[in-house]
Design a protein around this motif. Structure first.
Motif, mmCIF file in Angstrom:
data_model
loop_
_atom_site.group_PDB
_atom_site.id
_atom_site.type_symbol
_atom_site.label_atom_id
_atom_site.label_comp_id
_atom_site.label_asym_id
_atom_site.label_seq_id
_atom_site.Cartn_x
_atom_site.Cartn_y
_atom_site.Cartn_z
ATOM 1 N N SER A 25 32.226 24.906 55.068
ATOM 2 C CA SER A 25 31.542 24.132 53.952
ATOM 3 C C SER A 25 32.289 23.708 52.790
ATOM 4 O O SER A 25 32.402 22.596 52.445
ATOM 5 C CB SER A 25 30.322 24.873 53.367
ATOM 6 N N VAL A 26 33.172 24.798 52.303
ATOM 7 C CA VAL A 26 34.077 24.245 51.367
ATOM 8 C C VAL A 26 35.209 23.120 51.957
ATOM 9 O O VAL A 26 35.376 22.367 51.013
ATOM 10 C CB VAL A 26 34.943 25.551 50.732
ATOM 11 N N THR A 27 35.657 23.343 52.878
ATOM 12 C CA THR A 27 36.775 22.534 53.617
ATOM 13 C C THR A 27 36.010 21.046 53.550
ATOM 14 O O THR A 27 36.555 20.070 53.132
ATOM 15 C CB THR A 27 37.052 22.793 54.971
ATOM 16 N N THR A 28 34.681 20.947 54.015
ATOM 17 C CA THR A 28 34.166 19.689 54.007
ATOM 18 C C THR A 28 33.956 18.984 52.719
ATOM 19 O O THR A 28 34.216 17.761 52.454
ATOM 20 C CB THR A 28 32.642 19.651 54.772
ATOM 21 N N ALA A 29 33.664 19.773 51.782
ATOM 22 C CA ALA A 29 33.554 19.336 50.478
ATOM 23 C C ALA A 29 34.776 18.770 49.772
ATOM 24 O O ALA A 29 34.821 17.844 49.006
ATOM 25 C CB ALA A 29 32.856 20.400 49.425
ATOM 26 N N LEU A 30 35.809 19.501 50.110
ATOM 27 C CA LEU A 30 37.188 19.091 49.656
ATOM 28 C C LEU A 30 37.701 17.716 50.279
ATOM 29 O O LEU A 30 38.375 16.972 49.731
ATOM 30 C CB LEU A 30 38.286 20.319 49.952
ATOM 31 N N LEU A 31 37.331 17.666 51.655
ATOM 32 C CA LEU A 31 37.722 16.379 52.182
ATOM 33 C C LEU A 31 37.080 15.228 51.391
ATOM 34 O O LEU A 31 37.641 14.260 51.445
ATOM 35 C CB LEU A 31 37.512 16.448 53.625
ATOM 36 N N LEU A 32 35.828 15.304 51.124
ATOM 37 C CA LEU A 32 35.275 14.229 50.250
ATOM 38 C C LEU A 32 35.834 14.096 49.069
ATOM 39 O O LEU A 32 35.936 12.893 48.614
ATOM 40 C CB LEU A 32 33.641 14.673 50.147
ATOM 41 N N LEU A 33 36.134 15.149 48.237
ATOM 42 C CA LEU A 33 36.613 15.079 46.859
ATOM 43 C C LEU A 33 38.047 14.398 46.971
ATOM 44 O O LEU A 33 38.273 13.375 46.324
ATOM 45 C CB LEU A 33 36.895 16.443 46.285
ATOM 46 N N HIS A 34 38.704 14.600 48.092
ATOM 47 C CA HIS A 34 40.182 14.101 48.293
ATOM 48 C C HIS A 34 40.038 12.588 48.456
ATOM 49 O O HIS A 34 40.664 11.885 48.068
ATOM 50 C CB HIS A 34 40.932 14.739 49.570
ATOM 51 N N THR A 35 38.888 12.221 49.327
ATOM 52 C CA THR A 35 38.863 10.976 49.467
ATOM 53 C C THR A 35 38.592 10.095 48.120
ATOM 54 O O THR A 35 39.018 8.977 48.099
ATOM 55 C CB THR A 35 37.489 10.518 50.693
ATOM 56 N N ALA A 36 37.831 10.754 47.509
ATOM 57 C CA ALA A 36 37.284 9.924 46.112
ATOM 58 C C ALA A 36 38.593 10.056 45.274
ATOM 59 O O ALA A 36 38.799 8.883 44.435
ATOM 60 C CB ALA A 36 36.319 10.948 45.608
ATOM 61 N N GLU A 37 39.403 11.142 45.362
ATOM 62 C CA GLU A 37 40.536 10.918 44.519
ATOM 63 C C GLU A 37 41.596 9.929 44.912
ATOM 64 O O GLU A 37 42.320 9.397 44.351
ATOM 65 C CB GLU A 37 41.317 12.498 44.616
ATOM 66 N N ALA A 38 41.762 9.848 46.463
ATOM 67 C CA ALA A 38 42.494 8.876 46.950
ATOM 68 C C ALA A 38 42.122 7.478 46.555
ATOM 69 O O ALA A 38 42.836 6.560 46.218
ATOM 70 C CB ALA A 38 42.598 9.198 48.435
ATOM 71 N N ALA A 39 40.651 7.287 46.645
ATOM 72 C CA ALA A 39 40.230 5.736 46.198
ATOM 73 C C ALA A 39 40.583 5.674 44.882
ATOM 74 O O ALA A 39 41.004 4.360 44.390
ATOM 75 C CB ALA A 39 38.802 5.785 46.410
#
Length: 296
Positions: free
Chosen positions: A264-278
């Motif tokens: 569950s933490v992995t999934t949340a981090l992928l979304l945060l990384h996506t927002a940070e990349a954007a």
């Protein structure tokens, strides 16, 4: 003794909220973060994981495209898709989900993911930067382990950590992240011999080998904090980790559940990384172009 359950749900909710806040701000500024997940397998645990990413992205307000190329996709097809996604301005993050079809070389394909969109730290350039302490997205699962340990205030500096599994997705990058936290790290693998020689004395044991029931109560002590990274789908469709939960519970000091732990933490981090990349990509677009010419 009582074994503390280290649920990842609370931490995942905090990280997902950060991702959602950033996504809303970006959308207010005219850009919706977007993630692309490339899949080429019939493996049910992989599809379970990808579906969880898709649902979480929707809740966070992040676009998510699942490109299911089928279990017989060729390396050429996969390469073409990754090149197109890397060049597509509307895509901010890219994940190449494993496993891949037999004969397809993962190493060559992950190198085609643009580093600025490599939100799961798969490109060798990202891993190299991570290894020397330069800015890069860490593999989300490896980062999730460290985030969980810090969230539950498990000391790492000067402590012994045994990592079971040496994959480029978890074991190797996790060892680098743990070293940055001043832990003493031992990586165990199929040639290490008796696991208990390394896991029983360890303060923290991380299991990421992809083998159901690999770690049992005989492998740990009453001081062990056990982090289960495994995701294995049983014939009845249920999800279990690499730890024999029944035998470890009551022996170890703490244990992460599966599901509801690292995943569950992995999934949340992928979304945060996506927002940070954007956000990073938007800043690059805002920079004024250099004007070349000669003075008259």
């Amino acid at each position: 003794m009582s074994t503390e359950v280290l649920s990842g749900k609370g931490l995942a909710a905090l990280i997902q909220q950060r991702a959602q806040d950033e996504a809303r701000l970006l959308e207010y500024e005219g850009q919706r973060p977007s993630l692309a997940v490339v899949v080429a397998t019939d493996d049910e645990s992989t599809h379970w994981y990808v579906r969880s990413i898709e649902r979480a992205a929707e809740r966070a307000g992040i676009g998510c495209r699942i490109l299911d190329l089928g279990h017989d996709a060729t390396e050429q097809v996969l390469a073409s898709v990754l090149k197109d996604l890397s060049a597509e301005p509307s895509v901010n993050g890219i994940i190449l989900q494993t496993p891949l079809p037999v004969g397809v070389r993962t190493d060559g394909l992950v190198g085609l993911i643009a580093p600025e969109k490599d939100i799961d730290g798969a490109n060798p350039l990202s891993l190299g930067r991570l290894g020397v302490g330069q800015p890069a997205f860490a593999p989300a699962t490896a980062q999730a382990v460290v985030e969980l340990l810090e969230h539950f205030q498990v000391p790492l500096a000067g402590r012994n950590v045994a990592v079971v599994g040496r994959s480029a997705v978890v074991g190797k990058p996790l060892s680098m992240l743990l070293l940055e936290k001043d832990a003493t790290v031992t990586i165990c693998h199929s040639k290490s011999g008796a696991l208990e020689r390394y896991t029983r004395p360890a303060d923290v044991v991380v299991v990421a080998a992809g083998r159901t029931g690999l770690l049992t109560g005989s492998h740990v002590s009453s001081a062990s904090v056990v982090i289960d990274v495994g995701t294995n789908v049983l014939p009845d469709g249920s999800l279990v980790g690499d730890v024999d939960e029944a035998s470890v519970t009551g022996v170890a000091a703490a244990l992460t559940p599966v599901p509801g732990g690292v995943g569950s933490v992995t999934t949340a981090l992928l979304l945060l990384h996506t927002a940070e990349a954007a956000r990073a990509q938007a800043r690059l677009l805002e920079k004024p172009a250099l004007v070349s010419g000669t003075a008259g």
